[in-house]
Design a protein around this motif. Sequence first.
Motif, mmCIF file in Angstrom:
data_model
loop_
_atom_site.group_PDB
_atom_site.id
_atom_site.type_symbol
_atom_site.label_atom_id
_atom_site.label_comp_id
_atom_site.label_asym_id
_atom_site.label_seq_id
_atom_site.Cartn_x
_atom_site.Cartn_y
_atom_site.Cartn_z
ATOM 1 N N LEU A 176 0.824 -1.211 0.000
ATOM 2 C CA LEU A 176 0.000 0.000 0.000
ATOM 3 C C LEU A 176 0.862 1.266 0.000
ATOM 4 O O LEU A 176 0.528 2.256 -0.662
ATOM 5 C CB LEU A 176 -0.938 -0.003 1.208
ATOM 6 N N VAL A 177 1.973 1.225 0.727
ATOM 7 C CA VAL A 177 2.876 2.372 0.753
ATOM 8 C C VAL A 177 3.475 2.601 -0.630
ATOM 9 O O VAL A 177 3.603 3.744 -1.099
ATOM 10 C CB VAL A 177 3.998 2.175 1.801
ATOM 11 N N GLY A 178 3.814 1.518 -1.330
ATOM 12 C CA GLY A 178 4.335 1.637 -2.688
ATOM 13 C C GLY A 178 3.332 2.283 -3.623
ATOM 14 O O GLY A 178 3.682 3.166 -4.424
ATOM 15 N N ILE A 179 2.071 1.871 -3.521
ATOM 16 C CA ILE A 179 1.017 2.456 -4.357
ATOM 17 C C ILE A 179 0.820 3.930 -4.014
ATOM 18 O O ILE A 179 0.700 4.780 -4.907
ATOM 19 C CB ILE A 179 -0.304 1.674 -4.170
ATOM 20 N N VAL A 219 9.707 0.938 -10.672
ATOM 21 C CA VAL A 219 10.808 0.806 -9.715
ATOM 22 C C VAL A 219 10.290 0.890 -8.282
ATOM 23 O O VAL A 219 10.652 0.078 -7.416
ATOM 24 C CB VAL A 219 11.872 1.892 -9.969
ATOM 25 N N ILE A 220 9.422 1.882 -8.023
ATOM 26 C CA ILE A 220 8.883 2.062 -6.668
ATOM 27 C C ILE A 220 8.127 0.819 -6.214
ATOM 28 O O ILE A 220 8.345 0.303 -5.109
ATOM 29 C CB ILE A 220 7.960 3.302 -6.614
ATOM 30 N N THR A 224 9.069 -1.940 -3.212
ATOM 31 C CA THR A 224 8.212 -2.221 -2.052
ATOM 32 C C THR A 224 7.700 -3.663 -2.066
ATOM 33 O O THR A 224 7.500 -4.262 -1.011
ATOM 34 C CB THR A 224 7.023 -1.243 -2.000
ATOM 35 N N PHE A 225 7.526 -4.246 -3.270
ATOM 36 C CA PHE A 225 7.091 -5.648 -3.335
ATOM 37 C C PHE A 225 8.191 -6.574 -2.803
ATOM 38 O O PHE A 225 7.900 -7.551 -2.103
ATOM 39 C CB PHE A 225 6.728 -6.033 -4.766
ATOM 40 N N GLY A 232 8.702 -6.679 5.278
ATOM 41 C CA GLY A 232 7.985 -5.413 5.197
ATOM 42 C C GLY A 232 8.912 -4.222 5.248
ATOM 43 O O GLY A 232 10.099 -4.309 4.922
ATOM 44 N N LEU A 233 8.381 -3.090 5.676
ATOM 45 C CA LEU A 233 9.122 -1.828 5.685
ATOM 46 C C LEU A 233 9.914 -1.671 6.978
ATOM 47 O O LEU A 233 9.330 -1.634 8.064
ATOM 48 C CB LEU A 233 8.159 -0.648 5.548
#
Length: 388
Positions: A176-179, A219-220, A224-225, A232-233
């Motif tokens: 979700l953070v990547g999106i 890339v983003i 994050t994937f 996770g992060l």
Amino acid sequence: METLMKLFKNNIRQYGMIIALVLIMIFFQIITGGLLLEPINITNLILQNSYILILAIGMVLVIITGHIDLSVGSVAAFVGAVAAVMMVDMQLHPVIAVIASLIVGGLIGAWQGFWVAYVRIPAFIVTLAGMLLFRGLTMIVLDGQSISPFPGGFQKLSSGFVPDFGNTGTNLVAILVGIAFTVIYVINELRDRKSQKKYNFDVLPGGLFLLKLFLMAAVINAFTFMLASYAGLPNILILLLVLIIIYSFVMNKTVMGRHIYALGGNEKAAALSGVKTKKVTFWVFVNMGVMAAISGLMFAARLNAATPRAGTNFELDAIAASFIGGASATGGIGTVFGAIIGGLVMGVLNNGMSLVGLGIDWQQGIKGLVLLAAVAFDIYNKKKSSAS
């Protein structure tokens, strides 16, 4: 095509280092059999290099003003030692200890900034003295021994991860953070493009602009994937992203940022234009002290101990990251994003060479050559620009 070439020429250092980073990653991905871009290794890269990247953010501001700071490794070690005494020996709450440690870092920066800005002693001499002074004070505070362990909550600052809310095997928060970052990036790029068109600036052709958006979004989300596939992060990544956003905004959108660039470009001209050069220099060193404190706290939390040898060569890695990322040795040129790219180049080189089994002697030699090549490239570009 002419617009594209002009854009590349005007940003050759920054784009050149991005291309170099990509090529280095591809090279090590091949010769390590795919180990470099494994999710666990990507996470380790972030955890291992975060404190250097934090230092690089502060260091690039110092270098832009035309100065240097050789003391940041010793300051990071000293602040880590002070934090250990407060949290382990004095049993203070981690929040109080962290705030006090940041204040200590700021005071150290103010001490050095005073000598540089107002007494006019060269920053090289002041910070060399600081490197020796605070390394010695670290030994005194720790009495030559390590102090550990830190409270669990403090350790998580550097080694913990953002909690997930699902049990799917893939970290949903990271996805979700990547999106969210992709959406923010696209909106920001569209707004900047509209503003540039309004003032008749050169912009990328529509097709290339869309390709740029697509590649950056890919890339983003791929990044994050990969993080989501492991744990996770990392908490330290969130802190690092916040610092990058704040400092990029300050340097690109505020009066303070313009004053820092003006000071490094030509101090006398900046003073005649109304820039309070002494004040700007002083606060840049205060900021560097705080960033060194953050780096020292993160390193101590990751190591779960404060040691007398902590922070060794941190200053050299931070300076190298700034120069490799496009900062000029004469001041006035450099970006926060460039320093991060430079730090990642050094980090990927270290990690890749370790994965293939190169000894520390070869690693140091190769890193030295990379730094020399980056500075030589900067000088070559300046001569070429002045000749044309």
